[in-house]
Design an enzyme around this catalytic site. Structure first.
Site, PDB file in Angstrom:
ATOM      1  CG  ASP A  39      -2.054   1.001   1.084  1.00  3.27           C
ATOM      2  OD1 ASP A  39      -3.211   0.555   0.942  1.00  3.27           O
ATOM      3  OD2 ASP A  39      -1.783   2.222   1.125  1.00  3.27           O
ATOM      4  CB  ILE A  40       0.788   4.230  -2.179  1.00  3.09           C
ATOM      5  CG1 ILE A  40       1.877   5.123  -2.736  1.00  3.09           C
ATOM      6  CG2 ILE A  40      -0.473   5.006  -1.874  1.00  3.09           C
ATOM      7  CD1 ILE A  40       1.543   5.672  -4.124  1.00  3.09           C
ATOM      8  CB  VAL A 106      -9.293   1.770  -5.047  1.00  7.32           C
ATOM      9  CG1 VAL A 106      -8.883   1.277  -6.430  1.00  7.32           C
ATOM     10  CG2 VAL A 106      -8.320   2.846  -4.561  1.00  7.32           C
ATOM     11  CG  HIS A 110      -8.608  -2.793  -2.456  1.00  7.27           C
ATOM     12  ND1 HIS A 110      -9.548  -2.191  -3.265  1.00  7.27           N
ATOM     13  CD2 HIS A 110      -8.529  -2.043  -1.342  1.00  7.27           C
ATOM     14  CE1 HIS A 110     -10.009  -1.117  -2.648  1.00  7.27           C
ATOM     15  NE2 HIS A 110      -9.415  -1.016  -1.471  1.00  7.27           N
ATOM     16  CG  HIS A 112      -6.772  -2.931   3.050  1.00 11.92           C
ATOM     17  ND1 HIS A 112      -6.052  -1.779   2.863  1.00 11.92           N
ATOM     18  CD2 HIS A 112      -7.999  -2.694   2.510  1.00 11.92           C
ATOM     19  CE1 HIS A 112      -6.794  -0.877   2.231  1.00 11.92           C
ATOM     20  NE2 HIS A 112      -7.983  -1.414   2.014  1.00 11.92           N
TER      21      HIS A 112
HETATM   22  P1  AMP Z   1      -9.847   1.425   0.369  1.00 14.10           P
HETATM   23  O1  AMP Z   1     -10.206   2.591   1.249  1.00 14.10           O
HETATM   24  O2  AMP Z   1     -10.131   0.108   1.023  1.00 14.10           O
HETATM   25  O3  AMP Z   1     -10.466   1.536  -1.016  1.00 14.10           O
HETATM   26  O4  AMP Z   1      -8.266   1.444   0.219  1.00 14.10           O
HETATM   27  C1  AMP Z   1      -7.594   1.950  -0.887  1.00 14.10           C
HETATM   28  C2  AMP Z   1      -6.129   1.812  -0.578  1.00 14.10           C
HETATM   29  O5  AMP Z   1      -5.404   1.943  -1.781  1.00 14.10           O
HETATM   30  C3  AMP Z   1      -5.591   2.865   0.397  1.00 14.10           C
HETATM   31  O6  AMP Z   1      -5.023   2.211   1.522  1.00 14.10           O
HETATM   32  C4  AMP Z   1      -4.537   3.605  -0.433  1.00 14.10           C
HETATM   33  O7  AMP Z   1      -3.425   3.998   0.329  1.00 14.10           O
HETATM   34  C5  AMP Z   1      -4.180   2.563  -1.475  1.00 14.10           C
HETATM   35  N1  AMP Z   1      -3.640   3.076  -2.722  1.00 14.10           N
HETATM   36  C6  AMP Z   1      -4.146   4.051  -3.505  1.00 14.10           C
HETATM   37  N2  AMP Z   1      -3.388   4.245  -4.596  1.00 14.10           N
HETATM   38  C7  AMP Z   1      -2.378   3.348  -4.501  1.00 14.10           C
HETATM   39  C8  AMP Z   1      -1.251   3.036  -5.327  1.00 14.10           C
HETATM   40  N3  AMP Z   1      -1.007   3.694  -6.472  1.00 14.10           N
HETATM   41  N4  AMP Z   1      -0.399   2.066  -4.920  1.00 14.10           N
HETATM   42  C9  AMP Z   1      -0.619   1.401  -3.772  1.00 14.10           C
HETATM   43  N5  AMP Z   1      -1.666   1.642  -2.953  1.00 14.10           N
HETATM   44  C10 AMP Z   1      -2.530   2.611  -3.305  1.00 14.10           C
END
Ligand code: AMP
Length: 126
Positions: A39-40, A106, A110, A112
């Site tokens: 995760d970024i 997103v 996904h 986590h």
């Molecule tokens: P969610 O709130 O469950 O949709 O989590 C989305 C996650 O995606 C967050 O923890 C962000 O930090 C992560 N995220 C967004 N863009 C990226 C990226 N380019 N690379 C890695 N993680 C990302």
């Protein structure tokens, strides 16, 4: 801003772009059907996102539409990544946010994986 999980799959979401190689990622594991990457914006010392390569908006979409083989493979890989990252003995947490109340940001499923420290209570109250 949370996404609407009832909308059709958006092929321009950020994880779709990662899967197409348009945006870099820090890959932890990859095979034909699954990608796992860091995760970024990590919320724990270990914070990995595991995504299926198919076009699934959310856990809801995936559990309704994916084949049994896709679902079995995905779940096995999430477990395998937990093991290979050394998280089983200390323990870890899985999380899949869905839609507005789940604060899903997103619109590509996904899961986590959090670990590397005691993670405290299950969710924030409030
Ligand atoms: P969610 O709130 O469950 O949709 O989590 C989305 C996650 O995606 C967050 O923890 C962000 O930090 C992560 N995220 C967004 N863009 C990226 C990226 N380019 N690379 C890695 N993680 C990302």
């Amino acid at each position: 801003m949370p996404i609407d999980p009832t909308q059709p799959y958006d092929p321009d979401n950020i994880f779709a772009r990662i899967l197409r190689g348009e945006i870099p990622n820090d890959t932890v594991y990859e095979d034909e059907h699954v990608l796992a990457f860091k995760d970024i914006n990590p919320q724990a010392p270990v914070h990995i996102l595991v995504i299926p390569k198919g076009d699934y908006v959310s856990w809801d979409d995936f559990s309704a539409k994916a084949s049994d083989a896709e679902i079995a493979h995905f779940i096995r890989k999430v477990g395998e990544i937990g093991r290979t990252q050394g998280l089983v003995e200390p323990g870890y947490r899985l999380l899949a946010n869905v839609g507005g109340h789940g604060h899903q940001e997103v619109s590509h499923l996904h899961v986590h994986i959090f670990g590397g420290r005691p993670l405290g209570p299950m969710i924030a109250r409030g």
